[in-house]
Design an enzyme around this catalytic site. Structure first.
Site, mmCIF file in Angstrom:
data_model
loop_
_atom_site.group_PDB
_atom_site.id
_atom_site.type_symbol
_atom_site.label_atom_id
_atom_site.label_comp_id
_atom_site.label_asym_id
_atom_site.label_seq_id
_atom_site.Cartn_x
_atom_site.Cartn_y
_atom_site.Cartn_z
ATOM 1 N N SER A 105 12.659 11.789 35.996
ATOM 2 C CA SER A 105 11.983 10.849 36.832
ATOM 3 C C SER A 105 10.557 11.069 37.012
ATOM 4 O O SER A 105 9.863 10.378 37.399
ATOM 5 C CB SER A 105 12.781 11.414 38.522
ATOM 6 N N LYS B 269 5.179 18.350 27.454
ATOM 7 C CA LYS B 269 5.634 17.492 28.685
ATOM 8 C C LYS B 269 4.305 16.865 29.461
ATOM 9 O O LYS B 269 3.353 17.489 29.620
ATOM 10 C CB LYS B 269 6.123 18.377 29.447
ATOM 11 N N ASP C 266 16.654 26.180 39.993
ATOM 12 C CA ASP C 266 17.320 24.766 39.626
ATOM 13 C C ASP C 266 17.937 25.254 38.097
ATOM 14 O O ASP C 266 17.666 24.593 37.241
ATOM 15 C CB ASP C 266 16.352 23.877 39.445
#
Length: 418
Positions: free
Chosen positions: A95, A114, A243
């Site tokens: 996202s 990234k 996470d």
């Protein structure tokens, strides 16, 4: 209280994400047939595009980007002569960003790049959280992905980021955006990006690696030791990952044998202060923090791996231990479910409630007296020692769970005894 570079997860955008996760959780379903060895397909090269479908600028005939040297502190410099990295293919997309395989032109080394577009507060928060976490590590660890460098790009010019660079107006602008929750002002044709250059992990993520191979107890034991070692290292350095899941655990095979690399620190917390909710400032580092007494209040993460107290929004680093327990349990018994959105088969344990499957943490929150069926399968390869350790890691009361340092010690014992 969160200091000036805290990640404010209480903003409405993250609450919306959590609501979407919970809705998606009910649509997930267990995987009916175990995967066969070799089903993981190699990702094919894709057109190089950014988050919004805009073509990545090509120089010297290939998809690549450049690092620029600043002419003056706080200002962008002049265009360079040649790019330092060439983008080869897209290997992941989420996202908030795109991940590419790239090659360093000078050394020929493969790296992962990234690219995050920082045009909204929630994107800036994730990008800065990852940068602060990885940049705060003074030492390297074999099982934590290594950040080579981070570059801030705007209007075709770029500047290397350094931790707490107060002389960079663009960096301070990002911090201010994160704190105020306001969009970065500027023209659409001048987007702001953060590029992260990290070590490349050719083995894919833990899902791909485990589910494309036959069960191997030796590999399981090795991965369990590496995972607990990585989390102990992070907690020692005051970082709560928040996470942990198979998607965020990468595999490197450069040394010949598979090596775990914990990655994706977009939701991480770098803890400081004396038990209050705070985060390390740009030049504030407290080395005497007990990370297990540092309270967090933002319900974030991936629901199948979230501890019961995370669902309530009041937790400590022990939430990482719970997530690790879910991962290890699923890895040993190859328990999987089908993700509702991506349709991918993912490693993860759950509790059945009628025709639905519910995350273990959510089920324990609803029924704290529930006894988990560990192991889940009749012919499980799980030893009694591992079973007891998993029961402790998944205790509903976080005080009953071992901390990362106790876990590392116990894991060494049970894996050596196996």
């Amino acid at each position: 209280m969160e200091l000036r570079n805290g990640i404010h997860r209480e903003v409405r955008t993250v609450q919306q994400q959590q609501q979407q996760q919970r809705r998606g959780c009910k649509r997930a379903r267990p995987a009916e047939n175990p995967p066969k060895a070799g089903v993981c397909k190699v990702l094919r090269p894709l057109p190089l595009e950014d988050n919004d479908g805009e073509a990545v600028r090509a120089e010297d005939g290939g998809g690549c980007f450049s690092f620029f040297k600043s002419a003056k502190p706080g200002h962008f410099g002049v265009p360079p002569a040649a790019p330092r990295y060439s983008l080869l293919r897209e290997v992941g997309r989420g996202s908030y960003g795109v991940v590419y395989e790239a090659v360093a032109r000078r050394s020929g080394a493969r790296v992962a790049v990234k690219k995050l577009r920082c045009d909204a507060p929630e994107k800036v928060e994730l990008a800065l959280a990852e940068f602060w976490a990885l940049a705060s590590l003074e030492k390297k660890h074999e099982n934590v992905v290594q950040l080579e460098e981070c570059v801030l790009e705007r209007n075709g010019m770029a500047q290397k980021m350094s931790h707490g660079n107060k002389r960079s107006k663009q960096y301070l602008r990002l911090v201010e955006t994160s704190l105020k929750g306001e969009r970065i002002l500027g023209y659409p044709e001048e987007p702001c990006y953060l590029w992260f250059v990290m070590e490349f992990c050719e083995g894919g993520d833990l899902n791909q690696y485990i589910l494309s191979r036959r069960p191997d107890p030796k590999t399981n034991r090795s991965f369990m030791k590496q995972l607990t070692s990585a989390v102990a290292f992070l907690h020692k350095n005051n970082i709560v990952h928040r996470d942990l899941k198979p998607d965020n655990i990468l595999i490197s095979q450069k040394s010949g044998s598979p090596v775990i690399k914990v990655a994706d620190f977009g939701l991480s917390k770098v803890c400081a202060g004396l038990g209050c909710e705070a985060q390390v400032g740009e030049d504030q580092v407290n080395k005497n923090v007990n990370v297990n007494k540092f309270w967090l209040s933002s319900a974030c993460g991936s629901d199948f791996y979230m501890a019961p107290e995370v669902w309530e929004g009041h937790y400590t680093a022990k939430a990482d231990i719970f997530a690790l327990g879910i991962i290890i349990w699923a890895m040993i018994e190859r328990i999987t479910f089908i993700d509702a959105e991506s349709k991918r088969e993912l490693l993860g344990t759950y509790v059945r409630q009628g025709s639905e499957i519910v995350p273990v943490g959510e089920a324990l929150l609803e029924n704290p007296k529930m006894v988990l069926s560990i192991p889940q399968k009749p012919r499980s390869p799980m030893s009694d020692e591992i079973r007891k350790l998993l029961q402790d890691m998944l205790a509903v009361n976080p005080q009953d769970r071992p901390d990362a340092f106790q876990l590392e010690f116990r894991m060494d014992q049970v894996t050596c005894a196996a």
